[in-house]
Scaffold this motif. Structure first.
Motif, PDB file in Angstrom:
ATOM      1  N   ALA A  20       0.606   4.205  -0.930  1.00  0.00           N
ATOM      2  CA  ALA A  20      -0.071   5.360  -0.617  1.00  0.00           C
ATOM      3  C   ALA A  20      -0.219   5.628   1.134  1.00  0.00           C
ATOM      4  O   ALA A  20       0.136   6.578   1.461  1.00  0.00           O
ATOM      5  CB  ALA A  20      -1.410   5.762  -1.142  1.00  0.00           C
ATOM      6  N   ASP A  66       4.469   1.701  -9.319  1.00  0.00           N
ATOM      7  CA  ASP A  66       3.355   2.882 -10.031  1.00  0.00           C
ATOM      8  C   ASP A  66       4.385   4.157 -10.251  1.00  0.00           C
ATOM      9  O   ASP A  66       4.363   5.062  -9.339  1.00  0.00           O
ATOM     10  CB  ASP A  66       2.185   3.002  -9.198  1.00  0.00           C
ATOM     11  N   GLN A 113       5.054  16.875  -5.187  1.00  0.00           N
ATOM     12  CA  GLN A 113       4.354  17.719  -4.054  1.00  0.00           C
ATOM     13  C   GLN A 113       4.762  17.712  -2.509  1.00  0.00           C
ATOM     14  O   GLN A 113       4.733  18.231  -1.810  1.00  0.00           O
ATOM     15  CB  GLN A 113       2.939  17.270  -4.022  1.00  0.00           C
ATOM     16  N   TRP A 120       8.085   2.816  -4.396  1.00  0.00           N
ATOM     17  CA  TRP A 120       6.775   3.355  -4.917  1.00  0.00           C
ATOM     18  C   TRP A 120       6.934   3.452  -6.424  1.00  0.00           C
ATOM     19  O   TRP A 120       6.378   2.842  -7.288  1.00  0.00           O
ATOM     20  CB  TRP A 120       6.252   4.258  -4.518  1.00  0.00           C
ATOM     21  N   ASP A 177       4.085   6.929 -12.332  1.00  0.00           N
ATOM     22  CA  ASP A 177       3.459   8.208 -12.110  1.00  0.00           C
ATOM     23  C   ASP A 177       2.957   8.443 -10.685  1.00  0.00           C
ATOM     24  O   ASP A 177       3.184   9.752 -10.647  1.00  0.00           O
ATOM     25  CB  ASP A 177       2.318   7.920 -13.262  1.00  0.00           C
ATOM     26  N   ALA A 178       2.343   7.559  -9.883  1.00  0.00           N
ATOM     27  CA  ALA A 178       1.867   8.143  -8.629  1.00  0.00           C
ATOM     28  C   ALA A 178       3.110   8.396  -8.116  1.00  0.00           C
ATOM     29  O   ALA A 178       2.901   9.379  -6.999  1.00  0.00           O
ATOM     30  CB  ALA A 178       1.055   6.769  -8.182  1.00  0.00           C
ATOM     31  N   ALA A 179       4.203   7.810  -7.797  1.00  0.00           N
ATOM     32  CA  ALA A 179       5.378   8.120  -7.111  1.00  0.00           C
ATOM     33  C   ALA A 179       5.931   9.379  -7.460  1.00  0.00           C
ATOM     34  O   ALA A 179       6.390  10.303  -6.684  1.00  0.00           O
ATOM     35  CB  ALA A 179       6.463   7.006  -7.404  1.00  0.00           C
ATOM     36  N   LYS A 180       6.035   9.608  -8.719  1.00  0.00           N
ATOM     37  CA  LYS A 180       6.452  11.041  -9.341  1.00  0.00           C
ATOM     38  C   LYS A 180       5.387  12.019  -8.806  1.00  0.00           C
ATOM     39  O   LYS A 180       6.028  13.352  -8.404  1.00  0.00           O
ATOM     40  CB  LYS A 180       6.366  10.998 -10.724  1.00  0.00           C
ATOM     41  N   ARG A 181       4.266  11.928  -8.836  1.00  0.00           N
ATOM     42  CA  ARG A 181       3.372  12.822  -8.140  1.00  0.00           C
ATOM     43  C   ARG A 181       3.318  13.179  -6.957  1.00  0.00           C
ATOM     44  O   ARG A 181       3.403  14.439  -6.614  1.00  0.00           O
ATOM     45  CB  ARG A 181       1.755  12.601  -8.738  1.00  0.00           C
ATOM     46  N   TRP A 182       3.677  12.030  -6.033  1.00  0.00           N
ATOM     47  CA  TRP A 182       3.880  12.333  -4.594  1.00  0.00           C
ATOM     48  C   TRP A 182       5.294  13.156  -4.350  1.00  0.00           C
ATOM     49  O   TRP A 182       5.166  14.035  -3.613  1.00  0.00           O
ATOM     50  CB  TRP A 182       3.866  10.891  -4.072  1.00  0.00           C
ATOM     51  N   LYS A 187       1.923   8.253   3.564  1.00  0.00           N
ATOM     52  CA  LYS A 187       1.048   8.864   4.620  1.00  0.00           C
ATOM     53  C   LYS A 187       1.663   8.770   6.126  1.00  0.00           C
ATOM     54  O   LYS A 187       1.779   9.711   6.915  1.00  0.00           O
ATOM     55  CB  LYS A 187      -0.388   8.119   4.614  1.00  0.00           C
ATOM     56  N   ASP A 212       0.695  -1.077  -0.061  1.00  0.00           N
ATOM     57  CA  ASP A 212       0.011   0.028  -0.042  1.00  0.00           C
ATOM     58  C   ASP A 212       0.804   1.305  -0.118  1.00  0.00           C
ATOM     59  O   ASP A 212       1.190   1.960   0.980  1.00  0.00           O
ATOM     60  CB  ASP A 212      -1.107  -0.079   1.123  1.00  0.00           C
TER      61      ASP A 212
END
Length: 652
Positions: free
Chosen positions: A596, A626, A636, A622, A628-633, A600, A594
């Motif tokens: 995400a 995934d 930010q 991550w 793309d999700a790792a890069k977004r996190w 958190k 998990d």
């Protein structure tokens, strides 16, 4: 097809396969021998032909004056009288080797099936393992051929798991002779597990002799796994006893592990009939796993008949993995027939990988069956850290059988890790029967690690057998390093059975090293059993380094078994060192399932350096799951710009 033919094939194959000895059985070469070779089998009594050959025309000879007499044509046997339970008892008592199975078969051939329940119960309680297994399986197979439902009802009523599986397998093999479809359907409805595997293997054994193509169809209906592997072994081993060339052609059409298993079974069975032909076929295969497994199978059977010749053949192979595996296979088989000669052979070999392969292949066989020879084998090895585990295992097994001789052997070893490990094993066994004597011996050793390790082993084992006495002794040990080690072992053992009581013991220890180390050992064992309860106990300890360190320790253990549960617990910890380092540890595990949630959890870390390390670890893991999700996190986050830029330019 004769029921004894089917019985011999399956008993041999199942025992080998079930024990994981695909190429190392002590009796495989005898039990699989074709009738054409039986007349030349070594050590066979003149009055009894080996009855486990797979040729249905095998003739019968009288086993004794009380045995049932037969005509020379085994297919038209004529009994002079009915066998009795008394005859079976006599045959079981008279059986001394695999060559004596004829005495048992002669009785069973003319035993009324109405007597089978009584006869099977008798066999399950008497005789050596192999003769007992052979007789009960043979009766079950014959019973299954005539009345499978009654035979299965009897088998399912047995309380012993292993006996129930054995008899059931025998019944199914006999049933499969008459109605393989019905027998297979019954076996397939069993839950996935060992009983089902054994049942399907038994059916395959019967089909391999009567209808190999039907056995192939059964194999193809099964998914990859233990069931399929068992069927492959029985199918191709039995088929090779009838027609090795046909079995080989079919085996080479398989792929991967199935092919490797099949060629190993074929080579083993083929070598029982013609070692030269089997080895010629094995070495003709393309270089790879299949060739290696085929050579192993053929050499194992060859070495069981003529270990010197097999060893001579093996050492002529070119250096490499095939040579090493061949040497190991020969050593394993030779160890079962003539351990002293095998040890001399290994001792004569030059140092190198091949010699160590031979040691690895034979050590465990010797360890269980001939401890003095195992000790002689180890004497050829340097007393290094890498080899210390051998000494520990041998000492433990030897002490189980002969504590005095094992102890005398260990005393003569040079000081070092190997001796320390062996003494620990001795102490564990000794403490089961006479802990006071074990302590007296250990107390006479020079002070140091060797003495501490032995006393610790005694304390651990004694806690399992007499907790009160062990606790009284632990309390009497003078303060110091030895006392600390003894407390750790005692608490660790106690925690496995009653962690709450062990925790109460640790609580009453005076502050200091004993208490700190005892608490760490308690948590290490308790955390594996019930991490929440261990965490609750740690949470009630006084604040400070000890509580922080134990909290971090629990987090690591808990995260390995239940990262989500560990994350919830860590999230509830107060801010500080314990929370931050625990969060980092748990997040590394949680990100696998998990990402995400792991991210958190990382964001609850307050100490900046710990947060940065944890965030980067989670981001990198991550990214593999995934990107793309790792890069977004990461984009930010408050991570350093240099890391963010590098991370953004990574390619999956």
């Amino acid at each position: 097809m004769k029921w004894r033919t089917m019985t011999a094939a399956f008993v041999v194959g199942l025992v080998c396969f079930g024990a994981g000895l695909f190429s190392g059985s002590t009796f495989l070469h005898k039990a699989g021998t074709n009738a054409t070779n039986q007349s030349s089998a070594p050590d066979a009594p003149a009055s009894v032909l080996p009855t486990s050959g797979l040729n249905s025309s095998t003739s019968h000879n009288a086993a004794s004056a009380s045995a049932v007499l037969y005509a020379t044509d085994g297919t038209n046997a004529v009994a002079t009288r009915q066998s009795t339970i008394a005859d079976l008892k006599a045959a079981l008592r008279a059986t001394r080797s695999r060559w004596d199975f004829g005495k048992i078969y002669h009785v069973l051939d003319n035993l009324d099936t109405n007597l089978f329940p009584e006869a099977i119960n008798l066999c399950l309680k008497t005789g050596d393992y192999l003769s007992r297994y052979t007789a009960t399986y043979a009766m079950a197979a014959r019973w299954g051929k005539s009345d499978p439902q009654s035979a299965l009802a009897f088998a399912q009523a047995l309380t012993s798991f292993s006996e129930r599986n054995q008899i059931t397998a025998g019944v199914l093999s006999g049933w499969a002779e008459n109605d393989s479809t019905a027998a297979t359907a019954w076996a397939m409805q069993l839950p996935v597990g060992r009983p089902r595997d054994q049942a399907l293997s038994a059916i395959a054994s019967a089909l391999a002799i009567s209808s190999p193509q039907a056995a192939v169809a059964l194999m193809n209906s099964l998914p990859a796994g233990q069931s399929r592997q068992g069927v492959i072994w029985q199918l191709f081993g039995g088929w090779a006893n009838q027609s090795p060339a046909d079995a080989a052609t079919a085996a080479l059409q398989l792929g991967g592990r199935d092919r490797d298993q099949a060629v190993n079974a074929i080579a083993s069975a083929w070598a029982n009939q013609d070692s030269d032909a089997a080895l010629a076929w094995a070495t003709s295969l393309p270089i790879g796993n299949a060739r290696t497994r085929a050579i192993q199978g053929a050499l194992s059977a060859y070495a069981s008949k003529d270990p010197v010749a097999a060893a001579t053949w093996a050492v002529q192979l070119p250096p490499g993995n095939t040579l090493n595996q061949a040497i190991s296979t020969v050593a394993s088989a030779w160890a079962q027939s003539d351990a002293p000669a095998m040890v001399v052979w290994i001792q004569s070999m030059p140092e190198g990988i091949a010699k160590h392969s031979a040691i690895n292949g034979s050590f465990y066989t010797l360890m269980y069956n001939d401890q003095p020879s195992a000790a002689d084998l180890l004497s050829t090895l340097p007393l290094s850290q890498d080899n210390a585990n051998y000494y520990q295992q041998l000492a433990w097994q030897w002490a189980q059988n002969d504590l005095t001789t094992a102890l005398n052997w260990v005393k003569k070893l040079p000081d070092g890790t190997a001796k320390q490990n062996a003494l620990q094993s001795i102490g564990t066994v000794w403490a089961q029967t006479d802990p006071a004597a074990a302590i007296a011996f250990a107390s006479g050793l020079p002070a140091g690690a060797q003495q501490d390790n032995l006393l610790s082993s005694i304390a651990s084992q004694w806690a399992n057998t007499d907790l009160a006495a062990a606790q009284a002794w632990v309390s009497s040990v003078p303060s110091g390093g030895t006392h600390t080690r003894v407390v750790q072992s005692f608490v660790g053992s106690w925690a496995n059975s009653d962690p709450q009581a062990a925790a109460a013991f640790v609580n009453q220890l005076p502050d200091g090293t004993d208490k700190t180390q005892g608490a760490s050992t308690l948590v290490a064992n308790w955390g594996r059993i019930d991490p929440q309860a261990a965490a609750n106990w740690v949470g009630k300890l006084p604040s400070g380094d000890t509580q922080d360190n134990l909290t971090i320790q629990i987090a690591g253990q808990w995260a390995n078994s239940d990262p989500s549960g560990a994350a919830k617990w860590v999230d509830g910890l107060p801010d500080g060192k314990a929370h931050d380092q625990s969060a980092q540890t748990v997040a590394q595990q949680l990100v696998q399932s998990d990402p995400a949630a792991a991210a958190k959890l990382v964001d609850t870390i307050q100490e900046n350096n710990v947060w940065q390390n944890a965030a980067q670890q989670v981001a990198n893991q991550w990214f593999k799951i995934d990107a793309d999700a790792a890069k977004r996190w990461v984009g930010q986050s408050q991570l350093p710009e240099q890391f963010k830029n590098t991370f953004a330019n990574q390619k999956p």
